[in-house]
Design a protein around this motif. Structure first.
Motif, PDB file in Angstrom:
ATOM      1  N   SER A 152       0.816  -1.216   0.000  1.00 28.56           N
ATOM      2  CA  SER A 152       0.000   0.000   0.000  1.00 28.56           C
ATOM      3  C   SER A 152       0.849   1.265   0.000  1.00 28.56           C
ATOM      4  O   SER A 152       0.344   2.363  -0.254  1.00 28.56           O
ATOM      5  CB  SER A 152      -0.922   0.012   1.223  1.00 28.56           C
ATOM      6  OG  SER A 152      -0.175   0.224   2.418  1.00 28.56           O
ATOM      7  N   GLY A 153       2.133   1.123   0.317  1.00 30.11           N
ATOM      8  CA  GLY A 153       3.024   2.277   0.346  1.00 30.11           C
ATOM      9  C   GLY A 153       3.134   2.938   1.699  1.00 30.11           C
ATOM     10  O   GLY A 153       3.896   3.892   1.875  1.00 30.11           O
ATOM     11  N   ARG A 154       2.389   2.446   2.676  1.00 25.89           N
ATOM     12  CA  ARG A 154       2.436   3.041   4.007  1.00 25.89           C
ATOM     13  C   ARG A 154       3.777   2.759   4.691  1.00 25.89           C
ATOM     14  O   ARG A 154       4.308   3.576   5.443  1.00 25.89           O
ATOM     15  CB  ARG A 154       1.304   2.473   4.878  1.00 25.89           C
ATOM     16  CG  ARG A 154       1.275   3.109   6.260  1.00 25.89           C
ATOM     17  CD  ARG A 154       0.487   2.314   7.254  1.00 25.89           C
ATOM     18  NE  ARG A 154       0.783   2.791   8.602  1.00 25.89           N
ATOM     19  CZ  ARG A 154       0.533   2.111   9.704  1.00 25.89           C
ATOM     20  NH1 ARG A 154      -0.003   0.922   9.637  1.00 25.89           N
ATOM     21  NH2 ARG A 154       0.833   2.612  10.886  1.00 25.89           N
ATOM     22  N   THR A 155       4.335   1.586   4.401  1.00 24.90           N
ATOM     23  CA  THR A 155       5.577   1.152   5.033  1.00 24.90           C
ATOM     24  C   THR A 155       6.650   0.898   3.981  1.00 24.90           C
ATOM     25  O   THR A 155       6.354   0.406   2.894  1.00 24.90           O
ATOM     26  CB  THR A 155       5.332  -0.138   5.853  1.00 24.90           C
ATOM     27  OG1 THR A 155       4.402   0.157   6.901  1.00 24.90           O
ATOM     28  CG2 THR A 155       6.616  -0.680   6.448  1.00 24.90           C
ATOM     29  N   LYS A 156       7.881   1.240   4.321  1.00 25.10           N
ATOM     30  CA  LYS A 156       9.011   0.978   3.431  1.00 25.10           C
ATOM     31  C   LYS A 156       9.997   0.041   4.124  1.00 25.10           C
ATOM     32  O   LYS A 156      10.360   0.273   5.285  1.00 25.10           O
ATOM     33  CB  LYS A 156       9.718   2.281   3.051  1.00 25.10           C
ATOM     34  CG  LYS A 156       8.871   3.226   2.209  1.00 25.10           C
ATOM     35  CD  LYS A 156       9.646   4.491   1.874  1.00 25.10           C
ATOM     36  CE  LYS A 156       8.798   5.450   1.049  1.00 25.10           C
ATOM     37  NZ  LYS A 156       9.540   6.705   0.744  1.00 25.10           N
ATOM     38  N   GLU A 157      10.410  -0.985   3.416  1.00 19.35           N
ATOM     39  CA  GLU A 157      11.396  -1.910   3.981  1.00 19.35           C
ATOM     40  C   GLU A 157      12.746  -1.683   3.310  1.00 19.35           C
ATOM     41  O   GLU A 157      12.895  -1.858   2.108  1.00 19.35           O
ATOM     42  CB  GLU A 157      10.954  -3.365   3.804  1.00 19.35           C
ATOM     43  CG  GLU A 157      11.901  -4.344   4.479  1.00 19.35           C
ATOM     44  CD  GLU A 157      11.372  -5.762   4.531  1.00 19.35           C
ATOM     45  OE1 GLU A 157      11.870  -6.543   5.358  1.00 19.35           O
ATOM     46  OE2 GLU A 157      10.459  -6.081   3.749  1.00 19.35           O
ATOM     47  N   GLU A 158      13.704  -1.262   4.109  1.00 14.50           N
ATOM     48  CA  GLU A 158      15.064  -1.058   3.631  1.00 14.50           C
ATOM     49  C   GLU A 158      15.947  -2.208   4.108  1.00 14.50           C
ATOM     50  O   GLU A 158      15.493  -3.074   4.859  1.00 14.50           O
ATOM     51  CB  GLU A 158      15.607   0.277   4.154  1.00 14.50           C
ATOM     52  CG  GLU A 158      14.755   1.489   3.797  1.00 14.50           C
ATOM     53  CD  GLU A 158      14.779   1.819   2.312  1.00 14.50           C
ATOM     54  OE1 GLU A 158      15.630   1.252   1.591  1.00 14.50           O
ATOM     55  OE2 GLU A 158      13.946   2.637   1.873  1.00 14.50           O
ATOM     56  N   LYS A 159      17.188  -2.193   3.702  1.00 18.75           N
ATOM     57  CA  LYS A 159      18.098  -3.278   4.061  1.00 18.75           C
ATOM     58  C   LYS A 159      18.330  -3.338   5.562  1.00 18.75           C
ATOM     59  O   LYS A 159      18.405  -4.430   6.143  1.00 18.75           O
ATOM     60  CB  LYS A 159      19.442  -3.100   3.340  1.00 18.75           C
ATOM     61  CG  LYS A 159      20.411  -4.245   3.559  1.00 18.75           C
ATOM     62  CD  LYS A 159      21.694  -4.043   2.773  1.00 18.75           C
ATOM     63  CE  LYS A 159      22.661  -5.204   2.991  1.00 18.75           C
ATOM     64  NZ  LYS A 159      23.925  -5.016   2.233  1.00 18.75           N
ATOM     65  N   GLN A 160      18.421  -2.170   6.214  1.00 22.97           N
ATOM     66  CA  GLN A 160      18.781  -2.133   7.633  1.00 22.97           C
ATOM     67  C   GLN A 160      17.633  -1.761   8.567  1.00 22.97           C
ATOM     68  O   GLN A 160      17.798  -1.814   9.785  1.00 22.97           O
ATOM     69  CB  GLN A 160      19.940  -1.170   7.843  1.00 22.97           C
ATOM     70  CG  GLN A 160      21.220  -1.630   7.135  1.00 22.97           C
ATOM     71  CD  GLN A 160      22.371  -0.673   7.354  1.00 22.97           C
ATOM     72  OE1 GLN A 160      22.177   0.542   7.483  1.00 22.97           O
ATOM     73  NE2 GLN A 160      23.579  -1.210   7.403  1.00 22.97           N
ATOM     74  N   TYR A 161      16.492  -1.395   8.012  1.00 22.30           N
ATOM     75  CA  TYR A 161      15.366  -1.047   8.881  1.00 22.30           C
ATOM     76  C   TYR A 161      14.046  -1.098   8.116  1.00 22.30           C
ATOM     77  O   TYR A 161      14.017  -1.159   6.879  1.00 22.30           O
ATOM     78  CB  TYR A 161      15.558   0.345   9.497  1.00 22.30           C
ATOM     79  CG  TYR A 161      15.654   1.473   8.500  1.00 22.30           C
ATOM     80  CD1 TYR A 161      14.518   2.020   7.907  1.00 22.30           C
ATOM     81  CD2 TYR A 161      16.890   2.008   8.143  1.00 22.30           C
ATOM     82  CE1 TYR A 161      14.593   3.058   6.993  1.00 22.30           C
ATOM     83  CE2 TYR A 161      16.991   3.045   7.228  1.00 22.30           C
ATOM     84  CZ  TYR A 161      15.838   3.562   6.656  1.00 22.30           C
ATOM     85  OH  TYR A 161      15.923   4.583   5.749  1.00 22.30           O
ATOM     86  N   ILE A 162      12.958  -1.072   8.888  1.00 18.70           N
ATOM     87  CA  ILE A 162      11.602  -0.980   8.344  1.00 18.70           C
ATOM     88  C   ILE A 162      11.043   0.363   8.809  1.00 18.70           C
ATOM     89  O   ILE A 162      11.032   0.658  10.009  1.00 18.70           O
ATOM     90  CB  ILE A 162      10.721  -2.136   8.845  1.00 18.70           C
ATOM     91  CG1 ILE A 162      11.290  -3.479   8.371  1.00 18.70           C
ATOM     92  CG2 ILE A 162       9.279  -1.972   8.360  1.00 18.70           C
ATOM     93  CD1 ILE A 162      10.636  -4.688   9.014  1.00 18.70           C
TER      94      ILE A 162
END
Length: 261
Positions: free
Chosen positions: A47-57
Motif C-alpha cells: 500500500s506504500g504506508r511502510t518501506k522496507e530497507e536493508k537495515q530497517y523498516i
C-alpha cells in the motif's frame, strides 16, 4: 620446531572453524515473526504506508509529525515480529523505525540509531526503545547520547548504563519468566502489565523460559501502546513547561485538553 608450529597452527585453525560453525548454528536458530505480523507488513509495503530497507523498516505516521521512535528487536527475534506493535504506535502520530540487527542480535550494532537520526533530519524529537536484549542496547545508546534523545522505552528490559530514569519507561508482564526484575527496581516509571509475559510484546509465539500469559498478546500490545503514547505526551508537556515562550504555554493547554478528551 617447525613441526610444533604447524601443529599449533592446525589446532588453532580447527578451533576457529569450530567456533565459527557453532556461531552460525546458534544465530541461524531464532524466533520468526508469525503469519499475522508477516502479512500485515506485506500488505502495508504494497500500500506504500511502510518501506522496507536493508537495515530497517520505516513506518510512517498517518499524520505529519516531528516525533519518531527507533526500536531495537529482542535477541534472536526477527524484526518483523514487532511490526504489529509499532504499526499501532505509528497510527497514533509517531513515526516508527524498526531496526534489523545483524544475526538478530542488537549487541552487534548498538549504535544503529546514529545513521537513522542523520538520515531523517526533519525529526526533532527522538525516542529509542527495544525489547529484552534490544532494550538493553537501546538503553546503552541513550546513556551515551543523552542530549540526542527525548526518552527511552523498555519492554521486558531494564535500564542499562547511566541514564536519567525520569526519561525512561519500563513495561513488563507480570508473567514474564525471562526478565530479571531485581534490575528494574531503581527505575522511576515502571508499569507492570497484569497477565502479560515476555514474548507478548512481539508476535513470534512462545519463548523458552517464559511464563504462560494470562491475556492475549494483542491485548498486551494494546496496553503497551496506550502507555507508550501517554509517556510521550507527558514528556512533551514537561519539555514545553521548561520553555519560556508564550506559544509553548498555549500549546501545553491544548495538549492537556487532548488528554482529558
Amino acid at each position: 620446531m617447525k613441526r610444533l608450529l604447524k601443529k599449533t597452527a592446525a589446532i588453532f585453525l580447527t578451533i576457529m572453524i569450530l567456533f565459527i560453525t557453532a556461531f552460525f548454528i546458534y544465530t541461524s536458530i531464532y524466533y520468526k515473526a508469525d503469519d499475522v505480523a508477516v502479512n500485515a507488513l506485506s500488505q502495508d509495503i504494497k500500500s506504500g504506508r511502510t518501506k522496507e530497507e536493508k537495515q530497517y523498516i520505516f513506518l510512517s505516521s498517518k499524520t505529519q509529525t516531528d516525533t519518531a521512535l527507533i526500536f531495537y528487536p529482542g535477541g534472536k527475534v526477527e524484526a518483523a515480529a514487532y511490526y504489529p506493535l509499532l504499526s499501532k504506535i505509528s497510527s497514533q502520530g509517531i513515526t516508527c523505525i524498526l531496526v534489523k540487527m545483524p544475526f538478530h542480535l542488537a549487541v552487534f550494532n548498538p549504535a544503529a540509531a546514529d545513521k537513522i537520526i542523520k538520515e531523517f533530519p526533519d525529526i526533532k524529537n527522538w525516542y529509542i526503545g527495544g525489547h529484552s536484549l534490544g532494550g538493553a542496547m537501546a538503553s546503552s545508546y541513550m546513556a551515551s547520547h543523552p542530549d540526542s534523545l527525548n526518552g527511552l522505552i523498555l519492554l521486558g528490559a531494564y535500564p542499562y548504563g547511566d541514564i536519567d530514569t525520569q526519561k525512561a519507561l519500563v513495561l513488563y508482564g507480570t508473567m514474564d519468566g525471562v526478565l530479571n526484575r531485581e534490575k528494574i527496581k531503581g527505575a522511576a516509571n515502571v508499569i507492570p502489565i497484569e497477565g502479560g509475559n515476555h514474548a507478548g510484546f512481539g508476535s513470534y509465539g512462545s519463548q523458552n523460559g517464559d511464563g504462560i500469559a494470562r491475556i492475549p498478546g494483542e491485548e498486551q500490545q494494546e496496553i503497551a501502546v496506550k502507555t507508550i503514547l501517554e509517556f510521550i505526551q507527558k514528556n512533551r508537556i514537561r519539555n514545553l513547561t521548561n520553555c519560556q515562550h508564550s506559544c509553548c504555554h498555549a500549546f501545553i493547554s491544548i495538549l492537556k485538553e487532548q488528554e482529558k478528551s
